[in-house]
Design an enzyme around this catalytic site. Sequence first.
Site, PDB file in Angstrom:
ATOM      1  CG  ASP A  10      -1.698   1.197   1.434  1.00 40.81           C
ATOM      2  OD1 ASP A  10      -2.305   1.654   0.446  1.00 40.81           O
ATOM      3  OD2 ASP A  10      -1.724   1.736   2.567  1.00 40.81           O
ATOM      4  CG  ASP A  12      -1.842   7.652   0.521  1.00 40.71           C
ATOM      5  OD1 ASP A  12      -0.783   8.254   0.269  1.00 40.71           O
ATOM      6  OD2 ASP A  12      -2.900   7.824  -0.098  1.00 40.71           O
TER       7      ASP A  12
HETATM    8  C1  BG6 Z   1      -5.819   6.040  -1.446  1.00 40.14           C
HETATM    9  C2  BG6 Z   1      -6.130   6.940  -0.276  1.00 40.14           C
HETATM   10  O1  BG6 Z   1      -4.467   5.701  -1.434  1.00 40.14           O
HETATM   11  O2  BG6 Z   1      -6.120   6.667  -2.678  1.00 40.14           O
HETATM   12  C3  BG6 Z   1      -7.564   7.435  -0.378  1.00 40.14           C
HETATM   13  O3  BG6 Z   1      -5.943   6.229   0.935  1.00 40.14           O
HETATM   14  C4  BG6 Z   1      -7.792   8.095  -1.722  1.00 40.14           C
HETATM   15  O4  BG6 Z   1      -7.831   8.327   0.671  1.00 40.14           O
HETATM   16  C5  BG6 Z   1      -7.473   7.107  -2.822  1.00 40.14           C
HETATM   17  O5  BG6 Z   1      -9.145   8.551  -1.857  1.00 40.14           O
HETATM   18  C6  BG6 Z   1      -7.647   7.691  -4.211  1.00 40.14           C
HETATM   19  O6  BG6 Z   1      -6.673   8.655  -4.429  1.00 40.14           O
HETATM   20  P1  BG6 Z   1      -6.567   9.586  -5.703  1.00 40.14           P
HETATM   21  O7  BG6 Z   1      -5.153  10.103  -5.638  1.00 40.14           O
HETATM   22  O8  BG6 Z   1      -6.792   8.711  -6.908  1.00 40.14           O
HETATM   23  O9  BG6 Z   1      -7.596  10.629  -5.595  1.00 40.14           O
HETATM   24 MG    MG Z   2      -2.880   3.051   3.584  1.00 44.16          MG
END
Ligand code: BG6
Ligand code: MG
Length: 218
Positions: A10, A12
């Site tokens: 993962d 984030d």
């Molecule tokens: C995830 C985050 O990694 O990506 C979410 O934890 C986020 O919070 C999701 O909504 C989508 O991200 P993005 O960058 O495509 O808007």
């Molecule tokens: Mg995460």
Amino acid sequence: MSKVKGLIFDLDGVIVFTDKFHYQAWKKMADGMGIYFDEEINNRLRGVSRMDSLEIILERYEGEPLSQEKKDALAAEKNETYRELLKTMTPADVSQEVRDTLAKLREMGIKISLGSSSKNAKFILERVDLLDAFDAISDGTNITKSKPDPEVFLKGAEFLGLTPADCGVVEDAYAGIDAAKDGGMIGIAIGDACSYDRADYRLNTFSDLIQVVKEINQ
Ligand code: BG6
Ligand code: MG
């Protein structure tokens, strides 16, 4: 348990910490719409796709029904703010521990994939100069369902040329551990996910991963 040949990470909360940027960007959008939004609601957005995140935020919306076009515009506005904030990221936003551990895992013959719901994942990895550490990238651009659906990790395993049973998933969110386990992979928890009983292994710190892989493969 079969041997681990690949690890899917993962992004984030595991490799980088962009939660605060998601929060600031959604907060700006929500404030503009007069919608209540706080960090607790933000925590529910972890691993959730952009549009699904918007729907969660709109649970607090009390105005006229919104058209799909308006929702798309709100999500685009949030993404624009978010990407501006991401531009402040530099290689210093990834710890030496993470870099060294990923390099060591490769030396041990482990293949490395990303498994992130984000459509900005590659942009982030480029900003922090970590793209080269990955053999494959599975992200929000190649999935139709976000976590807890296993799709993003199953694609990661496929991109590495491995079966799900050959792979471990490193996750900080309960939804990510669910996705890993439901996809037939080993669930390796870090951070918040360590308190989840579905996790197979728990990392106190990122470099513990070396020991976990050695333990599984002994
Ligand atoms: C995830 C985050 O990694 O990506 C979410 O934890 C986020 O919070 C999701 O909504 C989508 O991200 P993005 O960058 O495509 O808007
Ligand atoms: Mg995460």
